[in-house]
Every structure is written in structure tokens, then in C-alpha cells.
Motif scaffolding. Structure first.
Motif, short mmCIF file in Angstrom:
data_model
loop_
_atom_site.label_atom_id
_atom_site.label_comp_id
_atom_site.label_asym_id
_atom_site.label_seq_id
_atom_site.Cartn_x
_atom_site.Cartn_y
_atom_site.Cartn_z
N VAL A 202 0.65 -1.17 -0.22
CA VAL A 202 -0.33 0.10 -0.09
C VAL A 202 1.24 1.09 0.28
O VAL A 202 1.60 1.16 1.12
N LEU A 203 0.55 2.20 -1.12
CA LEU A 203 1.51 3.62 -1.01
C LEU A 203 0.60 4.52 -1.21
O LEU A 203 0.99 5.26 -0.55
N GLY A 204 -1.16 4.64 -0.95
CA GLY A 204 -1.47 5.77 -0.56
C GLY A 204 -2.87 4.82 -0.29
O GLY A 204 -3.47 3.83 -1.22
N MET A 205 -3.81 5.52 -0.15
CA MET A 205 -5.41 5.95 -0.08
C MET A 205 -5.91 7.13 0.02
O MET A 205 -4.90 7.89 0.72
N ASP A 206 -7.41 7.13 -0.54
CA ASP A 206 -8.45 7.30 0.43
C ASP A 206 -8.93 7.11 1.56
O ASP A 206 -9.36 6.20 1.20
N VAL A 207 -9.15 7.77 2.82
CA VAL A 207 -10.18 7.58 3.74
C VAL A 207 -11.45 8.30 3.64
O VAL A 207 -10.74 9.22 3.83
N ASP B 207 8.36 7.21 1.21
CA ASP B 207 7.48 8.31 2.34
C ASP B 207 7.43 9.14 3.29
O ASP B 207 6.63 7.82 3.81
N VAL B 208 8.77 9.43 4.45
CA VAL B 208 7.84 9.68 5.68
C VAL B 208 8.09 10.78 5.62
O VAL B 208 8.06 11.21 6.99
N ALA B 209 6.65 11.33 5.55
CA ALA B 209 6.62 12.97 6.17
C ALA B 209 5.57 12.71 6.64
O ALA B 209 4.03 11.94 6.35
N GLY B 210 5.32 12.93 7.90
CA GLY B 210 4.03 12.77 9.02
C GLY B 210 4.17 11.42 9.28
O GLY B 210 4.92 11.08 9.08
N LEU B 211 3.15 11.17 10.35
CA LEU B 211 3.11 10.38 10.86
C LEU B 211 2.51 8.84 9.78
O LEU B 211 2.31 9.08 8.93
#
Length: 457
Positions: free
Chosen positions: A165-170, A187-191
């Protein structure tokens, strides 16, 4: 609270015609998942969402009126995770099936209703592969896979859903849609919020889109099938194999499962085998042969009665399909309770022996199949639902198996999720402090507690 008729009418009027159904016959189709554990209530409506916007509208309506929301995918879950709630609404995502392959970035952009098998097929058209491989891959949805962090037959080498999983909309509990991650690999931007939502079983938000990492398609390689006199001997072979090599598949079936599968549909399995181990290697060139030979040697050292190898894909598929069909076959033997416990791989023989002991003490039949290379087992309690004593024994065995896994330093669920079926045992595994932390996160993201109430926490 329970929505009254006037409120439900507002929901019906808010969304396009046919999206919301309120008839009893239509609702019944969405009440239970495959576990059929008796926990399902009666929702006031089912929202058959066609896009993320409709999910948002339904959640906003529910949040405004304090109505429980249960997200649902294909309904193939095995822990009661999508069981409907009395007076709530079920949001079905099975109409959201878009799949887009970006071969340059090697990703699939998919909606939650897309079937795992369809994503695999779409990726294969570009010479790519989506590895997570649940036994039900032909009928389970990506949304459900994400909700439970599903694994499958290939996870011993290639990992589980979260690894892709690289991305998702929630959609959050107030109807806000957040977009996490993207097509970038690192990508380590943010939690690490992606990891938080994967495996959250619809209790923190509703996933409406996912960006999945793909890898180059793997070659078929070779398949090994070994027969053992007992499951204990087979599990010892698994431990030996995993100390030396990591096959692309390492699955176990016990004698009960073998015979159930053969009764259901002949796959050419040896009914007299105490256990059957199925291993595959997709290594290239001479490495494939060397890997299979190591597996063969480990099996022989643990007393395998017969070891068979093949590089014929159709022949191999016959054995693999037998393993995939285990759940369906065992349901023909009676009522079933699906377990999903795991332990560190070296303790697999202890888990196998302990499960056999529980079956004897409780007077029930427990069939055992396993993603053995991960120490993830599926003990399946088979019983007569018409016999009160059998029901009591089955429930006791179900609970005892989970406690055994916890005592061995393992888990009550490796991939099926906690849902409602295993909720009572979760504190025993996590402990008070971790349970409190889980609840704080739940309260922060869903302060009104409307998202899948009664599941997990």
C-alpha cells in the motif's frame, strides 16, 4: 441511536435513485459476512455507494444523526467484521470497482470493491503482479483485504497487504475525505497513517481508493508436495525449511482437510496422509532446483512418506486449488468456526500439538490448514449446530485455541481480523495499556463511535 423512517427518507432523497435500499429482502443480502457467526443485527438501510462522494454523503448523514455505520466489501470476511448493526446503515462498496494500472510507476489505482483477482489480471496485462494472495482471491475485494491486512499463500516470501500500500483515500467519521500517500515508493512525511488504517477493520474510516505497489510478474518455478504421517512431523519440517530457505509458498493441510477436500471435489490427494505440505519455489535457473532440493531434504529428515515434485503449472494448480478450497469443503461437514491464530515459526509444532489436545478435551473435530511458512494457522472447528453439547464444546475449543496462541507468544489473528468473533480475546493478547491506547486512537478519529461499533474494540 436508531434512525427513524423520516430520517431514512432524507438519506434516500440525498443520494441517487437505487443507491439506498430499505427493503427487508435486499437488506438481508448484506447482513452477514462469510463467518455467519450470529452477531449480525438489522440495519435500517444499505447504501450501495457508486463513488467516494456518495460514501461521504452517507457518513455525513450518519454523523449528523448518530447512526452507526458498517462498511462492507464482498462479504467474504471470516470474523464477523462486517456484520450489520441494529438500527444502523451498511455502506456497501462492491459497486466501486475501478482499476487503473500505471505501468511506468508500477502501481494499481483501485477502488475498494475491485476483486483481488481482477487486480491481478489487470496487472498481468502489463507483465506485473500484485502478490497478496488470500485463498478467496477470486471473490474477495481489495477493500476487505485492506481492512484486515490480508495475507495469503504467497505471503511467506512476498509479504501481506500492507507491504503493497503506497496510498489511499479514506472517509473519516465526520465525512471528511483525506488523501494519504501517493505513487511515490518512499515517503516519510508525517506519521505513518497508511499503516494505521490498513487492518483497522472499518473502525477508523472507510477506504474509498488505494494505490497498490506492483512488482514484475514471477515465473512459475517448481512445486513440491510431501506427505507426512502426522501434522507434528510436517510442522517440524516447516521449521527446518524456514531456517534454510524462504520458498514462495509453504502450505499445510491435515488429514481431516484432505478428506474433506476429496469428498467435495477430487483433487487426487492421498486420503491416508496424516498431513500434506505444498511448497513452491519461483527462484530462477539452478537456484530453483537447489531450493526445492533443500525443501525435499528437510521433508525427508522429518519422515515424509512420499515427496513429489513438478514443474508443470497445471499439475501444480491442482494441489494449490485443493488448499484454496479447504474452507468451502469443510463447510460441507457441518457448522464451522473459523480460527486464524499464529505463532513464531519455531513454535509451530507446539501449536499443532496443542490444538490436537484441545480437540480431544472439547470433544470436537478441528481441521487444520496453515500458511505454515509464517506460522499462521487456520484451525477450523467443525460441529453439529443442532446438538447443544457440540455447540458448547465448539465454543470452548474456539476460545481455548486463541488462549493457546497467546500463551505461545502468538496472536489471535494473523490475517482474518478480530471483527466481532474474537473481540473478547483481544485484551488477553494486547494487555490493558495497549488496549487503552487503541481506544484513545479510536476515540480521536471517531469520537461519537459510529464507525463499525462492536467490532474489534
Amino acid at each position: 441511536m436508531e434512525a427513524d423512517t423520516a430520517l431514512v427518507r432524507k438519506l434516500v432523497d440525498t443520494l441517487p435513485e437505487g443507491v439506498v435500499v430499505t427493503g427487508a429482502a435486499e437488506i438481508e443480502k448484506y447482513r452477514e459476512d462469510f463467518a455467519r457467526d450470529g452477531s449480525a443485527g438489522m440495519p435500517v438501510a444499505v447504501v450501495r455507494a457508486e463513488d467516494a462522494g456518495q460514501v461521504q454523503e452517507a457518513v455525513r448523514w450518519a454523523a449528523a444523526h448518530g447512526v452507526p455505520v458498517v462498511p462492507r466489501g464482498a462479504g467474504t470476511g471470516l470474523s464477523g467484521g462486517s456484520s450489520a448493526v441494529d438500527g444502523g446503515i451498511t455502506i456497501s462498496l462492491d459497486r466501486m470497482r475501478s482499476i487503473e494500472i500505471d505501468p511506468a510507476c508500477q502501481v494499481a489505482v483501485v477502488e475498494p470493491g475491485a476483486l483481488n483477482a481482477d487486480v491481478k489480471r489487470a496487472a498481468a496485462e502489463h507483465g506485473l503482479w500484485y502478490p497478496p494472495d488470500p485463498s478467496s482471491y477470486e471473490i474477495c475485494s481489495i477493500g476487505g483485504n485492506l481492512a484486515t491486512n490480508a495475507g495469503g499463500l504467497c505471503c511467506v516470501k512476498y509479504g501481506v497487504t500492507t507491504d503493497y500500500v503506497l496510498g489511499m483515500d479514506v472517509v473519516l467519521a465526520d465525512g471528511t475525505l483525506v488523501r494519504l500517500g501517493g505513487k511515490q515508493i518512499k515517503d516519510v512525511a508525517g506519521l505513518s497513517l497508511l499503516k494505521l488504517f490498513v487492518g483497522s477493520e472499518g473502525t477508523l474510516g472507510i477506504i474509498t481508493r488505494a494505490i497498490l505497489r506492483l512488482i514484475p510478474a514471477q515465473r512459475a518455478g517448481a512445486t513440491l508436495v510431501a506427505s507426512f504421517p502426522t501434522m507434528t512431523a510436517a510442522s517440524r519440517a516447516v521449521v527446518a525449511i524456514r531456517t534454510r530457505v524462504r520458498p514462495s509458498m509453504l502450505e499445510l493441510m491435515d488429514n481431516t482437510t484432505i478428506n474433506a477436500v476429496e469428498d467435495w471435489r477430487s483433487h487426487g490427494l492421498d486420503r491416508s496422509s496424516g498431513a500434506l505440505l505444498i511448497a513452491q519455489s519461483d527462484a530462477t535457473g539452478a537456484s530453483c532446483g537447489a531450493e526445492i532440493e533443500l525443501v525435499r531434504a528437510c521433508c525427508a529428515a522429518e519422515g515424509a512418506a512420499d515427496v513429489f515434485t513438478t514443474t508443470d503449472a497445471e499439475e501444480a494448480d491442482l494441489f494449490v486449488s485443493a488448499r484454496r478450497n479447504a474452507f468451502l469443503a469443510l463447510e460441507e461437514r457441518g457448522s464451522v468456526l473459523f480460527e486464524d491464530v499464529g505463532v513464531p515459526v519455531p513454535l509451530l509444532p507446539d501449536l499443532v500439538d496443542g490444538i490436537a489436545g484441545i480437540a480431544g478435551r472439547c470433544g470436537v473435530e478441528i481441521a487444520l490448514v496453515a500458511h505454515a511458512g509464517d506460522g499462521n494457522t487456520h484451525p477450523i472447528v467443525v460441529y453439529d449446530a443442532a446438538d447443544p453439547a457440540a455447540v458448547e464444546g465448539a465454543r470452548r475449543a474456539f476460545d481455548d485455541v486463541m488462549q493457546l496462541a497467546i500463551a505461545l507468544g502468538g496472536t489471535i489473528t494473523g490475517e482474518h481480523g478480530v471483527g466481532r468473533a474474537k473481540k473478547a480475546a483481544l485484551p488477553d493478547q494486547l494487555g490493558a495499556d495497549v488496549m487503552a491506547l487503541n481506544r484513545r486512537i479510536k476515540d480521536a478519529l471517531d469520537p461519537a463511535g459510529i464507525l463499525n461499533p462492536g467490532a474489534v474494540l
